[in-house]
Every structure is written in structure tokens, then in C-alpha cells.
Scaffold this motif. Structure first.
Motif, mmCIF file in Angstrom:
data_model
loop_
_atom_site.group_PDB
_atom_site.id
_atom_site.type_symbol
_atom_site.label_atom_id
_atom_site.label_comp_id
_atom_site.label_asym_id
_atom_site.label_seq_id
_atom_site.Cartn_x
_atom_site.Cartn_y
_atom_site.Cartn_z
ATOM 1 N N GLY A 20 0.504 -1.351 0.113
ATOM 2 C CA GLY A 20 0.104 0.226 0.124
ATOM 3 C C GLY A 20 1.060 1.400 -0.039
ATOM 4 N N GLN A 21 2.210 1.213 0.593
ATOM 5 C CA GLN A 21 2.964 2.357 0.669
ATOM 6 C C GLN A 21 3.996 2.499 -0.381
ATOM 7 O OE1 GLN A 21 2.577 4.820 3.777
ATOM 8 N NE2 GLN A 21 0.579 3.658 3.455
ATOM 9 N N SER A 38 -1.480 7.443 -3.685
ATOM 10 C CA SER A 38 -1.244 6.004 -2.859
ATOM 11 C C SER A 38 -1.340 6.258 -1.418
ATOM 12 C CB SER A 38 -0.249 4.984 -3.243
ATOM 13 O OG SER A 38 -0.564 4.619 -4.476
ATOM 14 N N ARG A 228 -10.295 7.818 2.417
ATOM 15 C CA ARG A 228 -9.023 7.754 1.536
ATOM 16 C C ARG A 228 -7.911 6.891 2.126
ATOM 17 N NH1 ARG A 228 -8.639 10.628 -3.363
ATOM 18 N NH2 ARG A 228 -6.296 10.016 -3.231
ATOM 19 N N TRP A 229 -7.750 7.862 3.332
ATOM 20 C CA TRP A 229 -6.515 7.170 4.087
ATOM 21 C C TRP A 229 -6.532 5.677 4.562
ATOM 22 C CZ3 TRP A 229 -5.024 5.740 8.835
ATOM 23 C CH2 TRP A 229 -3.669 5.520 9.156
ATOM 24 N N ALA A 232 -5.637 3.192 2.018
ATOM 25 C CA ALA A 232 -4.368 3.278 1.712
ATOM 26 C C ALA A 232 -3.402 2.747 2.983
ATOM 27 C CB ALA A 232 -3.826 4.398 1.239
ATOM 28 N N CYS A 233 -4.050 2.831 4.134
ATOM 29 C CA CYS A 233 -2.910 2.760 5.272
ATOM 30 C C CYS A 233 -3.753 1.939 6.286
ATOM 31 C CB CYS A 233 -2.789 4.054 6.194
ATOM 32 S SG CYS A 233 -1.829 5.235 5.043
#
Length: 397
Positions: A20-21, A38, A228-229, A232-233
Motif C-alpha cells: 500500500g505504501q 497511494s 481515502r487514508w 491506503a493505510c
């Protein structure tokens, strides 16, 4: 009885982090826009961090500087602006309205009130005078396209006015109107940072009028940003989300409900993922190493970090204000730190031997050489120095 929550262990979280990162080999990106999209946000308090964070995640980092400058200053697909926790970040341009609506409006009201209070205590002119000055400055900025505070003061001399603040306190000082006013206008989403005066490591920025964006409902914007965050995280705890956003816990919970977040069990307690991200994630076929810069958004991404950063490493890698320095990663864990010496050499040191063998040493050395090659003749000193970085870099405090 309710459905049992799935347990997501530290190993799986590190696997998710690598993909993801954009850090594992197969997940690396083609350009800075893919990286920012991303990660949602790149830390921008230290200008060099943006470029180093992008370069660490590109499949071909040779054009990191040129491509990032294009995105920031030519195409404007990336925007440097104030965001969460009153910190400067670089966001995808499409997120500017969401960031402003979710976070900027509240912070902006507080910042303007603080400025007016400080001016009143110092006996400086009133709000009507400040409004006149700011409208004049914005007109001048629109005419110039981009300008420094000093250049704007040539058009609007009242920006040079000085006033004292916090008299009698340990942190008392003197501010110019331009210093505080441009900061307030930045948080209000009316101006953004423009092209720096020097190289990509320079902290001396021009200012530009912010691109127009729609005004969003606060709750709607918060749900959008958190979704969104978390995509991704995630998974992340409520504490992680509150820390990253800087919101009140009631706002975090409202946004989690709005996006239909799914609860999972973490070693830290209850965590959350977006719908569709509950299933296990397969480990990557190959291990990976990375050298990430000071204030990198991955190293700073979570409030509760034990699953990727052992507590005993904190004193060497963080300053007293909680800013992380340059870090060395192996398979989703922070295992050491790095620095650049005055001659350009990238030096690194492992702070743990757990799970570190010949393969890890070789991969980290290759990443150090990869970094040295694209940075070239540029010398990078982090804005916030940390104990290990100072020692390795040999540049003193």
C-alpha cells in the motif's frame, strides 16, 4: 451473536504496508502522482522530504526531481498546502477541497482569531486594516503569478509592519504582518506554496493564489478524507485516526460510520478497514528494503507504531518533538537509520539484528547506492536533526 472480528496480526499489517505504501519491489510507482495518490499525503514541512519520499517509491528514480517539480509547479497535479494537524503536506490536486473542508476551515478560524488577538495585545491596527492589507496583497499576488513575501511587500508596504507577541513569556518574539498573514491565508486555502527560490532542498518558497475549489460540507469532506487514508493505510486504530487527522474523536467516529468502516482485531485492540479490505493479504514473493527520509509519511503514519517500529529504537531515530529521522526498512519493519555525509556518501546503521541476514544487508546496500545515484551532487540535511542522523552524517548539530 454478532459476527466474529477477523484478527490482523503485525506480520500481515507489514505486508499491507509494503504494497500500500509503494515500498515493495513490485508495488513501486511510475511517477510522483501515483505515489501521492497511494499515500494520500506527503509531508512537506521539510522540502527535501517530498522528493526523497517519492524517489524511494519509484521504479525508476532517476527523474525524481524533474518529475516531482513538473507535478508541483508546471502541471499542478500536486499541491503543497496546510493540512492535518496544521502541518504542510503535498496532496493530489483533486484532494484540496476535501482537505480544506475536513480540516482547514476549523484550523483557519482559530489561526485568524489568534493573529487578531496578538495584534490587538500589541496595539497593532484592527481587523478592518488587516482585511484591507490582505486584499491588496492577494491582488498583487494574482498580478505577479508567484511571489515571495518580500516581493509582495514591494507592492503592499504594510506587510512589513512588525508587532510583538507573547510579551514576557519564554517564547516572546516579533512577527511581521506578512509572516503571520500569509500563514493564515494558506490555512484558509486562499494561497499555496509556489516554486522555491533555490533547489529542491530549499525552504524559501514563493507564494501563489490557490486554485479554485468547491466548498464541501465538513462531515462529507471528513468522511472522504478518512476513507481515502484508511483504504491506503488500514487497518488503523481510533487513536491512529485521531492523531493523523487532528480531529476530535467524535468527528473520527462519525466519519467511520459514514464510510461503513469494518472493525478488525489488532494487537493494540480494535482497528478499522474500509469495506472490501477485510480479507487476508498474501505476503510478497520477494523481501524488500527501503531507505525513507526524515518525516516520511509511512514512518509518521500511525500513532501506535510498535508493529513496525520497536520502542527501543525511538531515542536514536526521533527528536524531542517526535519528528522521525531517516529510517532503514526491511520487510515492513524499521531496522535502522541512515544519513548523507558531506562527500555525498549514504551511510547506514542497523539498530537490530532480529531477522537481519546477508540478504537484508545486500538489499539495504543496494537501496543506499540507488539513493546516492539519483541524489547526485545534492547534499541533504534534514530540517529536524535526530541523534543517529547527526552521528552518521558527521555534520554536527
Amino acid at each position: 451473536m454478532g459476527e466474529a472480528r477477523r484478527y490482523v496480526g503485525a506480520a500481515e499489517r507489514r505486508t499491507r504496508l509494503g504494497a500500500g505504501q509503494r515500498l515493495s519491489g513490485s508495488a513501486r510507482a511510475a511517477g510522483p502522482e501515483e505515489v501521492a495518490d497511494s499515500l494520500v499525503a506527503l509531508h512537506g514541512s521539510d522540502p527535501a522530504t517530498v522528493y526523497l519520499a517519492v524517489g524511494a517509491r519509484l521504479a525508476e528514480p532517476g527523474r525524481t526531481v524533474a518529475e516531482t517539480e513538473r507535478a508541483l509547479y508546471t502541471d499542478r497535479t500536486l499541491v503543497r498546502m496546510h493540512g492535518m494537524r496544521h502541518t504542510v503536506f503535498v496532496f493530489p490536486a483533486g484532494l484540496t477541497a476535501v482537505v480544506h473542508g475536513s480540516t482547514g476551515i476549523t484550523v483557519a478560524a482559530r489561526e485568524r482569531a489568534s493573529l487578531l488577538k496578538d495584534m490587538a495585545v500589541a496595539g497593532a491596527p484592527d481587523a478592518a486594516w488587516l482585511k484591507e492589507v490582505e486584499e491588496s496583497a492577494l491582488t498583487a499576488l494574482a498580478r505577479r503569478g508567484q511571489a515571495t513575501a518580500a516581493e509582495l511587500a514591494e507592492d503592499e508596504p504594510r506587510l512589513r509592519e512588525r508587532f510583538a507577541y507573547a510579551a514576557g513569556k519564554p517564547y516572546e518574539g516579533v512577527h511581521t504582518v506578512s509572516t503571520r498573514l500569509l500563514r493564515v491565508l494558506g490555512v484558509e486555502g486562499r494561497v499555496v506554496r509556489g516554486r522555491p527560490l533555490g533547489s529542491w532542498t530549499s525552504s524559501q518558497f514563493r507564494w501563489a493564489v490557490a486554485p479554485a475549489h468547491p466548498e464541501l460540507d465538513v462531515a462529507e469532506a471528513q468522511a472522504s478524507l478518512l476513507g481515502r487514508w484508511l483504504a491506503a493505510c488500514g487497518p488503523a486504530t481510533e487513536a491512529d485516526l485521531k492523531w493523523w487527522t487532528g480531529w476530535r474523536v467524535t468527528e473520527v467516529r462519525r466519519a467511520l460510520t459514514a464510510i461503513g468502516a469494518r472493525a478488525v482485531t489488532l494487537d493494540e485492540g480494535t482497528g478499522y478497514v474500509v469495506a472490501g479490505h477485510e480479507d487476508p493479504v498474501a505476503a510478497p514473493a520477494e523481501p524488500w528494503a527501503a531507505l525513507l527520509p526524515a518525516l516520511d509519511p509511512t514512518a509518521m503514519g500511525w500513532r501506535e507504531r510498535d508493529w513496525y517500529l520497536a520502542p527501543e529504537l525511538l531515542p536514536a531515530l526521533f527528536d524531542r518533538s517526535g519528528n522521525v529521522g531517516p529510517t532503514v526498512w526491511w520487510n515492513g519493519r524499521v531496522v535502522g537509520g541512515w544519513a548523507q555525509r558531506p562527500d555525498g556518501e549514504i551511510v547506514w546503521r542497523l539498530l537490530t539484528t532480529d531477522g537481519i541476514g546477508t540478504e537484508a544487508h545486500q538489499a539495504i546496500a543496494e537501496e543506499a547506492e540507488r539513493l546516492r545515484a539519483w541524489v547526485g551532487e545534492t547534499r541533504v540535511t534534514p530540517r529536524f536533526r535526530t541523534p543517529l542522523e547527526k552521528e552518521l552524517g558527521g555534520r554536527g548539530a
